[in-house]
Design a protein around this motif. Structure first.
Motif, PDB file in Angstrom:
ATOM      1  N   GLU A   1      -9.041   4.139  -4.471  1.00 35.89           N
ATOM      2  CA  GLU A   1      -8.553   5.170  -3.564  1.00 35.89           C
ATOM      3  C   GLU A   1      -7.033   5.122  -3.493  1.00 35.89           C
ATOM      4  N   GLY A   2      -6.454   6.036  -2.728  1.00 36.38           N
ATOM      5  CA  GLY A   2      -4.999   6.110  -2.622  1.00 36.38           C
ATOM      6  C   GLY A   2      -4.358   4.839  -2.107  1.00 36.38           C
ATOM      7  N   GLY A   3      -5.037   4.126  -1.197  1.00 34.99           N
ATOM      8  CA  GLY A   3      -4.486   2.891  -0.647  1.00 34.99           C
ATOM      9  C   GLY A   3      -4.533   1.713  -1.592  1.00 34.99           C
ATOM     10  N   ASP A   4      -5.131   1.902  -2.775  1.00 33.04           N
ATOM     11  CA  ASP A   4      -5.206   0.828  -3.775  1.00 33.04           C
ATOM     12  C   ASP A   4      -4.010   0.829  -4.715  1.00 33.04           C
ATOM     13  N   PHE A   5      -3.013   1.663  -4.398  1.00 34.58           N
ATOM     14  CA  PHE A   5      -1.805   1.717  -5.216  1.00 34.58           C
ATOM     15  C   PHE A   5      -0.637   1.074  -4.475  1.00 34.58           C
ATOM     16  N   TYR A   6       0.245   0.474  -5.246  1.00 36.19           N
ATOM     17  CA  TYR A   6       1.490  -0.084  -4.735  1.00 36.19           C
ATOM     18  C   TYR A   6       2.466   1.069  -4.484  1.00 36.19           C
ATOM     19  N   PHE A   7       3.595   0.757  -3.872  1.00 37.48           N
ATOM     20  CA  PHE A   7       4.577   1.793  -3.536  1.00 37.48           C
ATOM     21  C   PHE A   7       5.120   2.534  -4.759  1.00 37.48           C
ATOM     22  N   ASP A   8       5.168   1.861  -5.906  1.00 35.95           N
ATOM     23  CA  ASP A   8       5.778   2.489  -7.090  1.00 35.95           C
ATOM     24  C   ASP A   8       4.746   3.157  -7.999  1.00 35.95           C
ATOM     25  N   THR A   9       3.560   3.399  -7.503  1.00 33.49           N
ATOM     26  CA  THR A   9       2.448   4.081  -8.187  1.00 33.49           C
ATOM     27  C   THR A   9       1.624   3.177  -9.090  1.00 33.49           C
ATOM     28  N   HIS A  10       1.972   1.901  -9.242  1.00 37.72           N
ATOM     29  CA  HIS A  10       1.078   0.968  -9.917  1.00 37.72           C
ATOM     30  C   HIS A  10      -0.045   0.578  -8.958  1.00 37.72           C
ATOM     31  N   LEU A  11      -1.134   0.070  -9.505  1.00 34.71           N
ATOM     32  CA  LEU A  11      -2.192  -0.446  -8.648  1.00 34.71           C
ATOM     33  C   LEU A  11      -1.731  -1.734  -7.979  1.00 34.71           C
ATOM     34  N   ASN A  12      -2.098  -1.930  -6.710  1.00 40.39           N
ATOM     35  CA  ASN A  12      -1.915  -3.233  -6.098  1.00 40.39           C
ATOM     36  C   ASN A  12      -3.092  -4.115  -6.514  1.00 40.39           C
ATOM     37  N   LEU A  13      -3.106  -5.361  -6.058  1.00 39.36           N
ATOM     38  CA  LEU A  13      -4.154  -6.268  -6.527  1.00 39.36           C
ATOM     39  C   LEU A  13      -5.538  -5.832  -6.057  1.00 39.36           C
ATOM     40  N   CYS A  14      -5.622  -5.202  -4.897  1.00 42.35           N
ATOM     41  CA  CYS A  14      -6.924  -4.679  -4.442  1.00 42.35           C
ATOM     42  C   CYS A  14      -7.464  -3.680  -5.462  1.00 42.35           C
ATOM     43  N   GLY A  15      -6.613  -2.749  -5.879  1.00 43.51           N
ATOM     44  CA  GLY A  15      -7.022  -1.772  -6.882  1.00 43.51           C
ATOM     45  C   GLY A  15      -7.285  -2.408  -8.228  1.00 43.51           C
ATOM     46  N   SER A  16      -6.455  -3.369  -8.589  1.00 43.07           N
ATOM     47  CA  SER A  16      -6.622  -4.065  -9.862  1.00 43.07           C
ATOM     48  C   SER A  16      -7.950  -4.815  -9.913  1.00 43.07           C
TER      49      SER A  16
ATOM     50  N   HIS B   1       0.832  -1.202   0.000  1.00 44.99           N
ATOM     51  CA  HIS B   1       0.000   0.000   0.000  1.00 44.99           C
ATOM     52  C   HIS B   1       0.868   1.254   0.000  1.00 44.99           C
ATOM     53  N   GLY B   2       0.793   2.014  -1.103  1.00 44.18           N
ATOM     54  CA  GLY B   2       1.537   3.255  -1.181  1.00 44.18           C
ATOM     55  C   GLY B   2       0.811   4.423  -0.547  1.00 44.18           C
ATOM     56  N   ASP B   3      -0.524   4.324  -0.498  1.00 45.71           N
ATOM     57  CA  ASP B   3      -1.366   5.331   0.145  1.00 45.71           C
ATOM     58  C   ASP B   3      -1.080   6.735  -0.380  1.00 45.71           C
ATOM     59  N   PHE B   4      -1.328   6.925  -1.678  1.00 43.15           N
ATOM     60  CA  PHE B   4      -1.079   8.211  -2.319  1.00 43.15           C
ATOM     61  C   PHE B   4      -2.290   9.138  -2.194  1.00 43.15           C
ATOM     62  N   ASP B   5      -2.043  10.424  -2.276  1.00 47.21           N
ATOM     63  CA  ASP B   5      -3.118  11.400  -2.374  1.00 47.21           C
ATOM     64  C   ASP B   5      -3.625  11.415  -3.811  1.00 47.21           C
ATOM     65  N   MET B   6      -4.932  11.401  -3.962  1.00 44.75           N
ATOM     66  CA  MET B   6      -5.537  11.380  -5.293  1.00 44.75           C
ATOM     67  C   MET B   6      -5.801  12.813  -5.756  1.00 44.75           C
ATOM     68  N   GLU B   7      -5.205  13.186  -6.871  1.00 47.27           N
ATOM     69  CA  GLU B   7      -5.403  14.527  -7.421  1.00 47.27           C
ATOM     70  C   GLU B   7      -6.603  14.544  -8.368  1.00 47.27           C
ATOM     71  N   ASP B   8      -6.990  15.717  -8.760  1.00 48.16           N
ATOM     72  CA  ASP B   8      -8.161  15.890  -9.621  1.00 48.16           C
ATOM     73  C   ASP B   8      -7.742  15.898 -11.091  1.00 48.16           C
ATOM     74  N   PRO B   9      -8.102  14.846 -11.851  1.00 49.01           N
ATOM     75  CA  PRO B   9      -7.709  14.813 -13.267  1.00 49.01           C
ATOM     76  C   PRO B   9      -8.412  15.881 -14.102  1.00 49.01           C
ATOM     77  N   TRP B  10      -9.574  16.317 -13.646  1.00 48.22           N
ATOM     78  CA  TRP B  10     -10.310  17.324 -14.405  1.00 48.22           C
ATOM     79  C   TRP B  10      -9.594  18.678 -14.381  1.00 48.22           C
ATOM     80  N   ALA B  11      -8.711  18.847 -13.415  1.00 44.60           N
ATOM     81  CA  ALA B  11      -7.992  20.123 -13.299  1.00 44.60           C
ATOM     82  C   ALA B  11      -6.881  20.250 -14.339  1.00 44.60           C
ATOM     83  N   ILE B  12      -6.520  19.148 -14.973  1.00 45.28           N
ATOM     84  CA  ILE B  12      -5.461  19.160 -15.989  1.00 45.28           C
ATOM     85  C   ILE B  12      -6.118  19.173 -17.361  1.00 45.28           C
ATOM     86  N   GLU B  13      -6.121  20.304 -17.998  1.00 48.99           N
ATOM     87  CA  GLU B  13      -6.828  20.461 -19.268  1.00 48.99           C
ATOM     88  C   GLU B  13      -5.898  20.483 -20.475  1.00 48.99           C
ATOM     89  N   THR B  14      -4.594  20.485 -20.236  1.00 46.50           N
ATOM     90  CA  THR B  14      -3.643  20.528 -21.355  1.00 46.50           C
ATOM     91  C   THR B  14      -3.694  19.229 -22.154  1.00 46.50           C
TER      92      THR B  14
END
Length: 471
Positions: free
Chosen positions: A278-293, A195-208
């Motif tokens: 959610e943030g806890g569904d990611f592995y330490f290297d920013t890939h999804l862990n199996l829970c997220g997958s 569990h990497g437990d990352f903060d989830m940012e808003d993809p809608w805020a990136i319009e480029t």
């Protein structure tokens, strides 16, 4: 005349023996990368006509989509044919190779490869994205697109680049022959625990919108054309990532391309409500862990069922290797777990026999009270767990939720298990010791019916605060 014939025959045998030896040596020394090489080699082993959905792209496909979940929940016979940091040109040639052997109803393409801007990847990435391919004109074209001319010969042959692997060889290196049963049971996806437990940012805020390189766009369009020529439904996806600054501009570019080309595109970064990731569904290297997958695969599987006419192959003997693949992924994941709460949560999925042993008595306070509550969810009441006696329970003997009577002797899968708290201070299977008590605490023996043996033994010791540990 006979002398010439004998010499010709001897020469032919020498040539055959030499080529056969080189081929066998290449099979053994081939780098067994879980990305790129293993998926391609395993793909060759699949029965023709059995892959309904082909999952393609970089590691955001191979790690983020779980073929086990697609199979267990929907009966979808999916295969993940991918490579780490795979550019679109390698994905294209993987697809050309795949269509020699399978006729999938759909190709699900992870668009992360569109972010590759360099003319060539680094040398390690070049190798793993072509080494698993069999020698053919398509492999030659893949090599030419992958690397500069001076590396073509070595990449095409492969052996010159990994001929010095003798000291690294393991048992797995001898499982890459056409008769090796392990390959057919591998469906390409790769599971991670952590569990990497990352903060989830808003993809809608990136319009480029990113500008896709000419080479990447060229090979993407080749994939589109090939799928249309073959009558294959092409579905574009961007799987969840926490590296939005890098990938979201390319997702925006892919959305524009999909609209122009009339293709389906699912940006799962913008579908957090549907996936529940959610943030806890990611592995330490920013890939999804199996829970997220698993979460993503549940969502993707429903999309596939709504979009395509897919058969549910569960129960069909011709697809039994998908059962084995799912069991292997789930078992491997359980063995990787290091946190008690994750372990118990995984066991709640059921399908295994659990022998729970309480060795000793201790004060009824935290953290044991919380631990007992978690065990209650597996099928043993808190009242029994909080008693002063040592004891043992058989849980889920073939059916999740059924609890056997408290006792010291059990039968699992025709095998006799006995728990002895005195004398031997051990657990025996048919009279042979399989576990000796380390200290006061709780012990779980997990029996897997599919492999017909104890899969895992874990302790939750009183002195360790009931944290998970293994011998």
């Amino acid at each position: 005349m006979k002398k010439i014939l004998r010499r010709s025959l001897a020469l032919l045998l020498i040539v055959i023996f030499t080529l056969g030896s080189v081929w066998a040596l290449d099979r053994v020394l081939l780098i067994k990368r879980y990305d790129g090489v293993q998926p391609m080699e395993s793909f060759y082993a699949q029965e023709p006509g059995t892959v309904d959905v082909l999952l393609m792209g970089n590691s955001h496909m191979g790690v983020h989509v779980d073929t086990a979940t697609l199979w267990q929940e929907y009966g979808i016979s999916a295969f993940a044919l991918w490579g780490g940091v795979q550019p679109m040109w390698n994905t294209y040639h993987f697809l050309v190779e795949a269509l020699k052997y399978q006729q999938p109803k759909a190709v699900v393409l992870e668009i992360g490869g569109l972010s590759v801007e360099d003319e060539y990847s680094d040398e390690a990435t070049q190798l793993k994205n072509v080494a698993g391919m069999h020698l053919s004109l398509n492999k030659l074209e893949a090599v030419k697109a992958t690397a500069p001319r001076e590396r073509w010969a070595s990449l095409l042959l492969g052996l010159p680049l990994y001929h010095q692997r003798y000291s690294e060889l393991t048992e797995e290196d001898f499982q890459y022959f056409p008769w090796s049963g392990e390959l057919i049971n591998n469906k390409g996806s790769y599971a991670l625990y952590g569990h990497g437990d990352f903060d989830m940012e808003d993809p809608w805020a990136i319009e480029t919108t990113a500008e896709i390189s000419e080479k990447s766009l060229d090979y993407f369009m080749r994939i589109v054309s090939l799928c249309r020529e073959q009558g294959i439904r092409l579905i574009l996806v961007k799987t969840p990532t926490v590296d939005l600054e890098k990938y979201q501009p390319y997702s925006n570019a892919a959305a524009r391309l999909a609209e122009e080309l009339g293709l389906d595109f699912y940006d799962f970064n913008k579908m957090a409500e549907e996936t529940g990731i959610e943030g806890g569904d990611f592995y330490f290297d920013t890939h999804l862990n199996l829970c997220g997958s698993r979460k993503l695969s549940l969502c993707l599987g429903q999309i596939l069922l709504d979009s395509l006419e897919l058969d549910d192959h569960r129960g069909d003997g011709a697809y039994s290797s998908w059962d084995i693949n799912a069991e292997s992924i789930d078992d491997g994941y359980l063995l990787d777990i290091t946190r008690a709460e994750d372990y118990l949560e995984e066991l709640k999925r059921g399908g295994r026999a659990l022998l729970l042993i309480k060795n000793g008595d201790w004060e009824k306070r935290e953290p044991y009270l919380s631990f007992a509550k978690e065990l209650d969810a597996l099928g043993v009441s808190e009242e029994e767990l909080l008693s002063e006696d040592s004891g043992a329970w058989l849980i889920g003997d073939g059916a999740a939720g059924k609890t056997g009577a408290m006792g010291l002797s059990f039968t699992i899968d025709g095998k006799s298990f006995a728990v002895n708290f005195e004398g031997l201070s051990a657990v025996t299977e048919n009279g042979s010791i399989v576990y000796s008590f380390r200290d006061l605490g709780m012990t779980l023996l997990v029996y897997d019916y599919n492999c017909g043996k104890i899969l895992d033994i874990v302790d939750f010791l009183h002195t360790d605060g009931f944290e998970l540990s293994r011998n």
